[in-house]
Design a protein around this motif. Structure first.
Motif, short mmCIF file in Angstrom:
data_model
loop_
_atom_site.label_atom_id
_atom_site.label_comp_id
_atom_site.label_asym_id
_atom_site.label_seq_id
_atom_site.Cartn_x
_atom_site.Cartn_y
_atom_site.Cartn_z
N LYS A 239 16.72 22.45 3.69
CA LYS A 239 18.17 21.88 3.46
C LYS A 239 19.31 22.92 2.80
CE LYS A 239 16.37 17.23 1.46
NZ LYS A 239 16.31 16.45 0.63
N ILE A 240 19.14 23.32 1.94
CA ILE A 240 19.93 24.85 1.88
C ILE A 240 20.83 25.72 2.80
CG2 ILE A 240 20.28 27.05 0.37
CD1 ILE A 240 17.87 25.50 -1.50
N ILE A 241 19.48 25.98 3.81
CA ILE A 241 20.11 26.53 5.08
C ILE A 241 20.35 25.44 5.58
CG2 ILE A 241 19.02 27.98 7.12
CD1 ILE A 241 15.93 28.23 5.61
N ARG A 242 20.33 24.75 6.01
CA ARG A 242 21.19 22.83 6.67
C ARG A 242 22.18 23.25 5.56
NH1 ARG A 242 19.38 20.07 10.18
NH2 ARG A 242 16.97 20.88 9.86
N GLY A 243 22.62 23.05 4.96
CA GLY A 243 23.82 23.17 4.18
C GLY A 243 24.55 24.11 3.82
N ILE A 244 24.14 25.65 4.38
CA ILE A 244 24.94 26.61 4.88
C ILE A 244 25.69 26.88 5.54
CG2 ILE A 244 24.41 28.99 4.80
CD1 ILE A 244 22.97 29.26 2.43
N SER A 245 24.29 26.29 7.21
CA SER A 245 24.99 26.55 8.56
C SER A 245 25.97 26.06 8.63
CB SER A 245 23.56 26.29 9.21
OG SER A 245 22.62 26.99 9.44
N ILE A 246 25.82 24.67 8.62
CA ILE A 246 26.95 22.84 8.09
C ILE A 246 28.22 24.45 7.59
CG2 ILE A 246 27.96 20.51 7.79
CD1 ILE A 246 25.92 21.49 10.11
N GLY A 247 28.21 24.43 6.40
CA GLY A 247 29.53 25.24 5.86
C GLY A 247 30.14 26.18 6.55
N ILE A 248 28.70 26.79 7.65
CA ILE A 248 29.86 28.13 7.90
C ILE A 248 30.68 27.58 9.19
CG2 ILE A 248 29.32 30.21 9.72
CD1 ILE A 248 26.90 30.35 7.83
N ALA A 249 30.12 25.97 10.10
CA ALA A 249 30.82 25.86 10.87
C ALA A 249 32.14 25.62 10.39
CB ALA A 249 30.14 24.38 11.36
N ALA B 24 31.93 15.33 11.95
CA ALA B 24 30.43 16.72 11.93
C ALA B 24 29.72 16.13 10.76
CB ALA B 24 31.15 17.65 11.83
N LEU B 25 30.15 15.45 9.80
CA LEU B 25 29.17 15.32 8.59
C LEU B 25 28.60 14.00 8.65
CD1 LEU B 25 31.50 16.54 5.30
CD2 LEU B 25 29.55 17.76 6.11
N TRP B 26 29.10 13.40 9.58
CA TRP B 26 28.69 11.49 9.48
C TRP B 26 27.42 11.57 10.19
CZ3 TRP B 26 28.51 9.05 14.27
CH2 TRP B 26 27.80 7.82 13.98
N LEU B 27 27.67 12.73 11.07
CA LEU B 27 26.51 12.78 11.82
C LEU B 27 25.50 13.05 11.56
CD1 LEU B 27 27.97 13.87 14.92
CD2 LEU B 27 26.69 12.06 15.19
N GLN B 28 24.92 14.04 10.65
CA GLN B 28 24.84 14.57 9.07
C GLN B 28 23.27 13.60 8.81
OE1 GLN B 28 24.05 18.04 9.94
NE2 GLN B 28 25.94 17.70 11.47
#
Length: 469
Positions: free
Chosen positions: A9-19, A231-235
């Motif tokens: 979850k942390i990796i996904r959060g960082i990846s979406i944050g960079i996006a 983009a956040l809704w698709l998560q």
């Protein structure tokens, strides 16, 4: 840090944050995106697809589209392929008709994640258009073998049918609504498909049927809040609370004319050159009323009358041994029974004839001819498709400053007859201090759990040392 930690979850959060950081950066984001795309971790590559989508959102970049299509068919991770297909809808939202063409072959993919993403991409790109070709692409997916593909097809179709009347697309909107209701109530459907039907019902009626999904503004600029919200809704695929983010992508399709004092004149109207049923609100759901059972009266059949007459004859024959005076009354009884039976038969026939005559006499309801134009009051809802058939009536008292623009959104009007009495309405601003708002909590000191444990250990050790002394 994303490469060091093992928490998904942390990796996904960082990846979406960079996006999200790279929104609208275009070529400036290429070094970061290339580095993320080349990573061994599929979650970081997943974030690279969203970084590409948000960096080139609305640009229609052929380079970005080429990269996404290559990833959609070559990456080993299902999540990365799914994100690549979804990203196409963001980049090509200004030319939405290209998305169904690109995704047409991907809808026939053996990979269910790609099929799901294709359904969602078509829905996002063609939202609120009621496009018949897009609906035809998604219809076979509604009966797909995989439950989450059916979910994506339902949500995608609901997006396309947003703000459409029941008569749109050959009355298919009403059929789709009935299908959603049946899926929600069907206990044999899987949980994912039911969730898709429930979400689709909400999307169809979003904002009281006064909102649509718009990634761009009226002037053609990409709206950051809509793109980020979508983009956040698709998560929600990974974290269900993200479903609420869809509200950021919704845009109200209102039209209100205001004067110099920002009050709306109630006499201002807009001409709509189409039939009212084409852009009408769908009918509200009606509860089925229980019909009271009427008491049915028993009808005497002609056979019962004949049987009674037969019994009367038997009695008459048995009574021949008695005196002659008793014979006549029995005959009369038989005759009376026969006449009653004949009358009852005759009555049945007459009633049937009368019923037929009544049915013939009932006048047929004449179908009212629907007008080809109608007028919209101020304020009103004007959808994206409806705006193309709406015009300003320049002969009325209030005229718009820019009469050549499409009548939608906020319109500033001037009063041609300033001396006459006006009928104005005031727009109520939202109150800052709400009566229903909860009171602030009282001041308190909060200690993290780890500090509490350390404090407890210290107190125990201090007490033990004191006792030893």
């Amino acid at each position: 840090y994303a490469r060091e930690t093992q928490h998904e979850k942390i990796i996904r959060g960082i990846s979406i944050g960079i996006a999200l950081i790279n929104f609208g950066q275009e070529e400036n984001a290429d070094p970061v995106i290339d580095e993320m795309r080349a990573d061994r971790d599929p979650i970081i590559r997943y974030g690279a697809q969203y970084a590409l989508a948000l960096a080139y959102c609305g640009t229609g970049s052929n380079k970005a589209v080429r990269i996404l299509l290559h990833t959609a068919v070559s990456d080993v991770s299902d999540d990365v392929r799914m994100a690549a297909v979804l990203a196409l809808a963001f980049i090509l939202y200004k030319t939405p008709e290209r998305v169904p063409q690109l995704v047409k072959l991907l809808l026939e993919s053996f990979n269910p994640h790609v099929r799901y993403a294709s359904c969602m991409a078509v829905g996002i790109a063609m939202s609120g258009t009621s496009n018949a070709e897009s609906i035809a692409l998604l219809e076979p997916m509604l009966s797909d073998m995989t439950d989450f593909v059916r979910q994506g097809a339902l949500i995608g179709t609901a997006m396309i049918y947003m703000q459409q009347a029941d008569t749109a697309n050959g009355k298919k909107v009403k059929i789709f609504r009935d299908k959603l209701a049946s899926i929600v109530g069907d206990k044999h459907q899987s949980t994912l498909t039911k969730m898709g039907a429930i979400l689709s019902t909400g999307i169809l009626d979003a904002g009281g049927r006064n909102c649509s999904i718009e990634l761009g503004s009226k002037n053609g600029f990409t709206k950051m809040s809509s793109a980020v919200g979508l983009a956040l809704w698709l998560q929600h695929w990974y974290w269900f609370p993200m479903m609420n983010m869809l509200s950021l992508a919704l845009t109200p399709t209102f039209t209100i004319a205001l004067n110099k004092d920002f009050k709306y004149p109630k006499q201002f109207e807009i001409q709509c050159n189409s039939k009212p049923s084409i852009f009408a609100y769908p009918k509200k759901l009606e509860e089925k009323k229980e019909e009271k059972k009427k008491r049915v009266e028993t009808v005497t059949l002609s056979t019962t009358a004949k049987s009674k007459a037969r019994l009367a004859r038997k009695r008459a024959k048995e009574g021949t041994d008695t005196d002659d005076g008793g014979m006549a009354p029995m005959d009369e009884d038989v005759k009376e029974d026969k006449t009653k039976a004949d009358k009852s038969i005759g009555m049945d026939v007459d009633e049937g004839d009368e019923g037929a005559n009544l049915e013939e006499k009932k006048p047929k309801k004449k179908r009212e001819i629907e007008p080809t134009t109608y007028r919209l009051s101020n304020p009103c809802r004007i959808t994206k498709a409806q705006a193309s058939v709406c015009t300003f009536d320049l002969t009325q008292r209030y005229c718009p400053i820019f009469s050549d623009k499409t009548p939608s959104g906020i319109i500033i009007v001037t009063d041609v007859k300033p001396g006459e009495e006006e009928d104005l309405g005031t727009v109520k601003p939202p109150s800052i201090e709400s009566e229903d708002e909860a009171e602030a909590p009282e001041p308190f000191e909060w200690t993290p759990p780890e500090f509490r444990e350390s404090e407890n250990e210290n107190t125990i050790s201090n007490s033990e040392s004191a006792s030893n002394e």
